[in-house]
Design a protein around this motif. Structure first.
Motif, PDB file in Angstrom:
ATOM      1  N   MET A 101       0.823  -1.211   0.000  1.00 46.43           N
ATOM      2  CA  MET A 101       0.000   0.000   0.000  1.00 46.43           C
ATOM      3  C   MET A 101       0.861   1.267   0.000  1.00 46.43           C
ATOM      4  O   MET A 101       0.383   2.342  -0.407  1.00 46.43           O
ATOM      5  N   PHE A 102       2.096   1.190   0.440  1.00 46.09           N
ATOM      6  CA  PHE A 102       2.947   2.378   0.506  1.00 46.09           C
ATOM      7  C   PHE A 102       3.557   2.696  -0.861  1.00 46.09           C
ATOM      8  O   PHE A 102       3.678   3.868  -1.226  1.00 46.09           O
ATOM      9  N   THR A 103       3.934   1.692  -1.598  1.00 37.89           N
ATOM     10  CA  THR A 103       4.532   1.924  -2.919  1.00 37.89           C
ATOM     11  C   THR A 103       3.491   1.899  -4.029  1.00 37.89           C
ATOM     12  O   THR A 103       3.771   2.345  -5.146  1.00 37.89           O
ATOM     13  N   GLY A 104       2.293   1.307  -3.768  1.00 43.85           N
ATOM     14  CA  GLY A 104       1.257   1.219  -4.784  1.00 43.85           C
ATOM     15  C   GLY A 104       1.538   0.142  -5.834  1.00 43.85           C
ATOM     16  O   GLY A 104       1.005   0.230  -6.950  1.00 43.85           O
ATOM     17  N   LYS A 105       2.342  -0.886  -5.457  1.00 40.35           N
ATOM     18  CA  LYS A 105       2.733  -1.918  -6.429  1.00 40.35           C
ATOM     19  C   LYS A 105       2.403  -3.316  -5.911  1.00 40.35           C
ATOM     20  O   LYS A 105       2.469  -3.564  -4.705  1.00 40.35           O
ATOM     21  N   PHE A 106       2.036  -4.195  -6.836  1.00 42.82           N
ATOM     22  CA  PHE A 106       1.833  -5.613  -6.527  1.00 42.82           C
ATOM     23  C   PHE A 106       3.122  -6.352  -6.835  1.00 42.82           C
ATOM     24  O   PHE A 106       3.659  -6.260  -7.948  1.00 42.82           O
TER      25      PHE A 106
END
Length: 280
Positions: free
Chosen positions: A179-184
């Motif tokens: 959730m902090f980087t916005g990446k899966f």
């Protein structure tokens, strides 16, 4: 010579003729037989047994007289053999056979022979009986990966490229979405399905990319309009471990923005594993 001498000479001649007559007659008879044989080229058949016995009695000496030393005997003549038969000694073999001996010790094992060539394959045997049920196996290991996140705040393109950060977490299995980087982040390699849903802003352009690592994969675009509408994009990607999937806002010649508010969620990004890489 007187008459007495002549008479004596005549008597001697008569005696000589009487003694030599049978011999001369037999010689003459034998000569005639020989000439007859030569003319016929077939010798006469030998005399039978009775005739031989008669001739033997004729020329054999009388009983009581010994055999002349120079006279020969034929093997076919009856009488005592000149060589007496000798009995062959008989040996009893049973007295020479000894008793059966004890069994001997077992000998040493011989060397192994060379390995022979493989024989031809035999015929298929009959089908065996059904075996008993075995113990239950281990539980199959299932692989899962899924996430679904949203954003409640609107977003404007203040920079050339801008990562979309999400603030609402619906599903985040095993925390694979950061959730902090916005990446899966991919921890389970395989095939994934992704979908992106946004709400456009009226009088503004909407321009986003779905990214795989640093590569632009698909675009979500909406032109400038008087009304705001919902736009969506979906795709499937094959990911390896440590691959990253994320959303990027792109700034073009016009202002780029996506709409949302604090009451509703208009921006949603989701993904889940469809098939694990190790499955056939």
């Amino acid at each position: 010579m007187g008459s007495r001498g002549q008479g004596l000479l005549l008597a001697c001649c008569l005696l000589l003729a009487f003694a030599c007559g049978p011999v001369l007659s037999r010689v003459t008879h034998d000569q005639r037989d020989q000439q007859a044989w030569e003319g016929n080229e077939e010798p006469p058949s030998p005399p039978d047994h009775a005739e031989r016995d008669e001739q033997h009695e004729r020329y054999s000496p009388s009983r009581g007289e010994g055999l002349p030393a120079s006279q020969c005997l034929r093997c076919c003549d009856p009488g005592t053999s000149m060589y007496p038969a000798t009995a062959v000694p008989q040996i009893n073999i049973t007295i020479l056979k000894g008793e059966k001996g004890d069994r001997g010790d077992r000998g040493l094992q011989g060397k192994y022979g060379k390995t022979g060539s493989a024989g031809a394959r035999g015929h298929t045997g009959p089908k065996g009986q059904k075996g008993s049920m075995g113990a239950p196996g281990e539980r199959c290991k299932s692989h899962y990966a899924a996430f679904s996140v949203g954003r409640k705040k609107p977003m404007h393109s203040n920079h050339y490229y801008q990562t979309v950060i999400f603030d609402t977490e619906f599903v985040n299995l095993y925390g694979h979405f950061n959730m902090f980087t916005g990446k899966f982040y991919c921890y389970v390699p395989g095939i994934y399905f992704f979908s992106l849903n946004v709400h456009t802003w009226n009088q503004k352009e909407t321009y986003l990319h779905v990214m795989k690592n640093e590569e632009e994969v698909v675009i979500l675009f909406a032109q400038v309009g008087d009304r705001s509408i919902m736009q969506s994009q979906s795709l499937m990607l094959e990911l390896q471990e440590q691959d990253q999937v994320w959303v990027r806002l792109y700034k073009g010649e016009r202002e780029n923005a996506i709409f949302s508010d604090e009451l509703d969620t208009y921006i949603i990004f989701s993904g889940y594993l469809v098939k694990h890489a190790s499955e056939p």
